[in-house]
Design a protein around this motif. Sequence first.
Motif, mmCIF file in Angstrom:
data_model
loop_
_atom_site.group_PDB
_atom_site.id
_atom_site.type_symbol
_atom_site.label_atom_id
_atom_site.label_comp_id
_atom_site.label_asym_id
_atom_site.label_seq_id
_atom_site.Cartn_x
_atom_site.Cartn_y
_atom_site.Cartn_z
ATOM 1 N N ALA A 454 117.524 107.026 7.455
ATOM 2 C CA ALA A 454 118.705 106.243 7.076
ATOM 3 C C ALA A 454 119.874 107.153 6.705
ATOM 4 O O ALA A 454 121.025 106.881 7.056
ATOM 5 N N MET A 455 119.564 108.247 5.985
ATOM 6 C CA MET A 455 120.616 109.211 5.637
ATOM 7 C C MET A 455 121.254 109.811 6.884
ATOM 8 O O MET A 455 122.473 109.951 6.969
ATOM 9 N N PHE A 456 120.411 110.152 7.841
ATOM 10 C CA PHE A 456 120.917 110.751 9.077
ATOM 11 C C PHE A 456 121.877 109.784 9.787
ATOM 12 O O PHE A 456 122.936 110.185 10.290
ATOM 13 N N GLY A 457 121.515 108.510 9.812
ATOM 14 C CA GLY A 457 122.394 107.519 10.435
ATOM 15 C C GLY A 457 123.739 107.424 9.732
ATOM 16 O O GLY A 457 124.789 107.339 10.386
ATOM 17 N N LYS A 458 123.710 107.443 8.396
ATOM 18 C CA LYS A 458 124.961 107.391 7.636
ATOM 19 C C LYS A 458 125.815 108.631 7.904
ATOM 20 O O LYS A 458 127.040 108.536 8.070
ATOM 21 N N LEU A 459 125.174 109.791 7.954
ATOM 22 C CA LEU A 459 125.905 111.037 8.179
ATOM 23 C C LEU A 459 126.548 111.055 9.558
ATOM 24 O O LEU A 459 127.694 111.520 9.716
ATOM 25 N N MET A 460 125.851 110.536 10.569
ATOM 26 C CA MET A 460 126.414 110.502 11.914
ATOM 27 C C MET A 460 127.629 109.576 11.967
ATOM 28 O O MET A 460 128.639 109.880 12.606
ATOM 29 N N THR A 461 127.545 108.462 11.266
ATOM 30 C CA THR A 461 128.674 107.535 11.253
ATOM 31 C C THR A 461 129.863 108.134 10.511
ATOM 32 O O THR A 461 131.013 107.993 10.937
ATOM 33 N N ILE A 462 129.604 108.803 9.406
ATOM 34 C CA ILE A 462 130.682 109.464 8.663
ATOM 35 C C ILE A 462 131.332 110.534 9.522
ATOM 36 O O ILE A 462 132.564 110.680 9.547
ATOM 37 N N ALA A 463 130.519 111.308 10.262
ATOM 38 C CA ALA A 463 131.047 112.396 11.098
ATOM 39 C C ALA A 463 131.980 111.874 12.179
ATOM 40 O O ALA A 463 132.938 112.555 12.563
ATOM 41 N N LYS A 464 131.714 110.671 12.676
ATOM 42 C CA LYS A 464 132.581 110.091 13.714
ATOM 43 C C LYS A 464 133.986 109.796 13.190
ATOM 44 O O LYS A 464 134.914 109.646 13.979
ATOM 45 N N ASN A 465 134.128 109.730 11.899
ATOM 46 C CA ASN A 465 135.422 109.448 11.285
ATOM 47 C C ASN A 465 136.111 110.711 10.781
ATOM 48 O O ASN A 465 137.032 110.631 9.969
ATOM 49 N N LEU A 466 135.671 111.867 11.270
ATOM 50 C CA LEU A 466 136.251 113.148 10.893
ATOM 51 C C LEU A 466 136.623 113.922 12.152
ATOM 52 O O LEU A 466 136.116 113.633 13.244
ATOM 53 N N PRO A 467 137.498 114.930 12.038
ATOM 54 C CA PRO A 467 137.892 115.702 13.227
ATOM 55 C C PRO A 467 136.698 116.431 13.830
ATOM 56 O O PRO A 467 135.785 116.846 13.122
ATOM 57 N N ASP A 468 136.767 116.565 15.159
ATOM 58 C CA ASP A 468 135.722 117.289 15.880
ATOM 59 C C ASP A 468 134.340 116.811 15.448
ATOM 60 O O ASP A 468 133.595 117.520 14.751
ATOM 61 N N PRO A 469 133.948 115.591 15.857
ATOM 62 C CA PRO A 469 132.680 115.008 15.380
ATOM 63 C C PRO A 469 131.466 115.904 15.577
ATOM 64 O O PRO A 469 130.527 115.855 14.789
ATOM 65 N N GLY A 470 131.485 116.760 16.622
ATOM 66 C CA GLY A 470 130.342 117.647 16.839
ATOM 67 C C GLY A 470 130.132 118.603 15.685
ATOM 68 O O GLY A 470 129.036 118.711 15.131
ATOM 69 N N LYS A 471 131.196 119.290 15.290
ATOM 70 C CA LYS A 471 131.105 120.198 14.150
ATOM 71 C C LYS A 471 130.954 119.419 12.848
ATOM 72 O O LYS A 471 130.279 119.871 11.915
ATOM 73 N N ALA A 472 131.606 118.261 12.797
ATOM 74 C CA ALA A 472 131.537 117.460 11.573
ATOM 75 C C ALA A 472 130.107 117.063 11.244
ATOM 76 O O ALA A 472 129.733 116.983 10.061
ATOM 77 N N GLN A 473 129.287 116.810 12.259
ATOM 78 C CA GLN A 473 127.891 116.447 12.006
ATOM 79 C C GLN A 473 127.162 117.563 11.257
ATOM 80 O O GLN A 473 126.443 117.317 10.289
ATOM 81 N N ASP A 474 127.371 118.801 11.718
ATOM 82 C CA ASP A 474 126.709 119.933 11.063
ATOM 83 C C ASP A 474 127.204 120.106 9.626
ATOM 84 O O ASP A 474 126.408 120.344 8.701
ATOM 85 N N PHE A 475 128.520 119.971 9.452
ATOM 86 C CA PHE A 475 129.076 120.144 8.109
ATOM 87 C C PHE A 475 128.637 119.019 7.177
ATOM 88 O O PHE A 475 128.406 119.254 5.975
#
Length: 1060
Positions: A454-475
Amino acid sequence: MEFPQQPQQQRPAGDAKIIYPLGVKEITDKISNDEVVKRLKLVVKTYMDMDQDSEEEKQQYLALALHLASEFFLRNPNKDVRLLVACCLADIFRIYAPEAPYTSHDKLKEIFLFITRQLKGLEDTKSPQFNRYFYLLEVRWFIQSFLQMTGCVCMHVLNVLSGSLDYKPHCSNIYLFFFNQVLVMGKSSVSDLSEHVFDLIQELFAIDPLLLVSVMPQLEFKLKSNDGEERLAVVKLLAKLFGAKDSELATQNRPLWQCFLGRFNDIHVPVRLECVKFASHCLMNHPDLAKDLTDFLKVRSHDPEEAIRHDVIVTIINAGKKDLNLHVLFQWRVRKEAMMGLAQLYKKYCLHHEAGKESALKISWIKDKLLHIYYQNSIDDKLLVEKIFAQNMVPHSLETEEKMKCLYYLYACLDTNAVKALNEMWKCQNMLRGLVRELLDLHKLPTSEANTSAMFGKLMTIAKNLPDPGKAQDFMKKFNQVLGEDEKLRLQLDQLISPTCSCKQAEQCVREITRKLTFPKQPTNPFLEMVKFLLERIAPVHIDSEAISALVKLLNKSVEGTADDDDEGVTPDTAIRAGLELLKVLSFTHPTAFHSAETYESLLQCLKMEDDKVAEAAIQIFRNTGQKIETELPQIRSTLIPILHQKAKRGTPHQAKQAVHCIHAIFHNKEVQLAQIFEVHAIKLLVRWLLGMKNNQSKSANSTLRLLSAMLVSEGDLTEQKKISKSDMSRLRLAAGSAIMKLAQEPCYHEIITPEQFQLCGLVINDECYQVRQIFAQKLHVALVKLLLPLEYMAVFALCAKDPVKERRAHARQCLLKNISVRREYIKQNPMAPEKLLSLLPEYVVPYMIHLLAHDPDLTKPQDLEQLRDVKECLWFMLEVLMTKNENNSHSFLRKMVENIKQTKDAQAPDDPKANEKLYIVCDVALFVIANKSTSCHLDSPKDPVLPSNFFTPPDKDFINDKEYLSPEAKLVLQTGKIQQTGVLGAVNKPLTVTVRRPYIKTTTSDTGSNASTNSQPNSDVSSEASETGARENEENPVITKAGGVKKVRYISCEHRAGR
């Protein structure tokens, strides 16, 4: 005339012997003009035949060449002589090129002017000498020689020409020929200057633009060349010509200007880039052309080439810095540099008013265009808009009151799309806060595989709302790891997204979180930058309880008329409406900030305003924020309830809908509150919901039909506590009957409507209230004539025979005629209709009519003569229209149908002898009427009628019903219509006895009988609905009262009459 000496070629004419061509005599001023012309023609032919290689002839005729340039020829009054001399001189330049025999600059100038003057003859194309004039123009060697003077005499000649207006048209022909050869025909060998043709055009234009009037169309042709480099060269030239400080070329040659503007959309990138660069220079020298350039620059701001978009930005920003007036002409959406530049301009001129209100007004469009960028798909654009909004449009560093004033009037001045963008921005930020809140909630749960997923799903959704979603996922994964390890960091983040977090607390939390993530310090920390992006999006830097309170105070000032609305450029009404819309949006994203008595009291005042939109917005705010009103603010609750009831009953449809939702959201005893409101609107709501579903899988339609039936049985008072007014009861009866009729139009619901429910619906047409009868009949007619209702509902019109109002009966008869006509015509026109005769053929209404009359509550004593007479009137009301024509032996078909009914039983109560007896009696009355009105009804029926199975049982072979149910006395009454045993007064005043409340006190008066005792007092709602249907009737014996000095006609209900 003498020329300067030249060693071998140029000598005075008198010093050398002039040799003439063979056959040509000496040409002097002593001979006639005709003879001069004759001799010159031979000279012209001689020179035309010579070429540059004829050195002997060139030397032989050198003296003649010098002689032809003498004053006698150059100033000869005869135009034919001058034309022939000009042709000779042109060929002389050709033959002796590149060294002309005339070396004196003055003589050369004189000769060239002489030749150009002769070109005027080209104007008359029908002249016999036109070919010679054209030959003169074609002698390209003359042109070449003229242009080769550039190093020594060209500029001198051009200066002379530019000062002489008389010679410009003729010189332009020379230029036209040259440029036609070079530009159009592409002959670069015309002159050594061909490769410098655009430089030459620029120099000539600088001397005098009129010299190139005839050349400009050739440039327009060149702009459309297929060669990109060629188009680029022309664009560069025209950019200089149009952009020159005193140039009027754009206004004088609009076709060329428009063609040039078209190159802004050129397929060749360098051409588009050159056009954009030209715009900046042009705007400085010609601000009047800015309007033409606006649309093209706006398009180029979206150019796929980054360099072009950048130059557009630089062009506009530079123009704005030098002259603010130029900025207002451009409406465009660009990315970072342009947006930041525009934002700074907006902050400087609109917020700080550094250049006054007039300048602020000129760039007022910037706020809308900046917010429009939020519609872009790129997350970078959205983040930049949010940053600009927080720093430049509504600076979060301002004090709360000033900040909210800025927001209040900004929202009122935005266009519709900008408002939607701003609303979307707040919703996105609120959604992101919700995601972070859910992530923190997951950290509070024990570690598990499901929790990690569930945490991973939330993090992926949050990353989509930040610049450069690919790097945002890692950060974000790293940030989530830090959150799990640092409880203090989680607490800081939890406080930041708390609904009660103030703006000042939010700023402090952001600083603390940033400080914790700064270590270890690095020159660049992309992880920290990404977290900052997240914090900027979720931090409530504008809205908290204090901010909402400030907004409400501004709204109160606008309502009271004490605000600075006019100074801010908006009207008070606009400010109030926009302010409430702003609060409505914020009530979705920050509902907790509204919870205060002061805020709600102000909103209550808005609920009482006449503006529908304002009241609707206020209701929605209460709905979104008032969950604790009932428990914590009882005073607000007691004031709010009656207002919501009033809006639900009397407000607009939107207000009523919102009021119901508000009651449902706020109050615990919502059933009690809603029960007081669910009247007509509730019925309509249920019906619309069912019609939207179009299926009865949930059995909702059955319960709805039972509710509607109960409402009709109880006369509109479901509780039977007699707390409902007569007018409300009549509205409910009409609404219930109309609702059943509406549901019957949908096949899936028509199948479940029982005969009892159908009968209750049909009896509404006999309601005691005149308006109810009127509106119901009109709705019934409209649905039937559109073939929306099943055929059985046409049988309801038979009950109209009992209506005491003549016009109502006449209207019902016209409705029947129209419906029957429509159905017969449909059967004729539609080839598929014969397969559906049971539902289309008008005659098939008779079984439904007989069954309906058999269950008429008025038919309590089947053998009662008066009741039998009423049944006969109802039957004849329908049969008269059906039997107007005996098409296809329809009379015998009707007889056969009624006889078949007598051989069945009532499907509604097959085992009830009394019910079946009523059915058979009505059948006998129908047979009596048919037999008395038709002489052909006893013939054999062409078809065997089919009876509806849900109204009649299948015929029993062992059951033969040949009994006569009408006594001789009854037949006599039906025949004559008179009842001898009953007195007149008894017939007039005998009241109806009904199992369900009957519509009116029945009379046996004539067609013009009084209506005073048969109609209930109309109410405003029913009357208004009557006006909508368009069904109007003449009023019989109205009671006239006066109200406010104006006479009003009103019907008196039977209840009102009895009360008196």
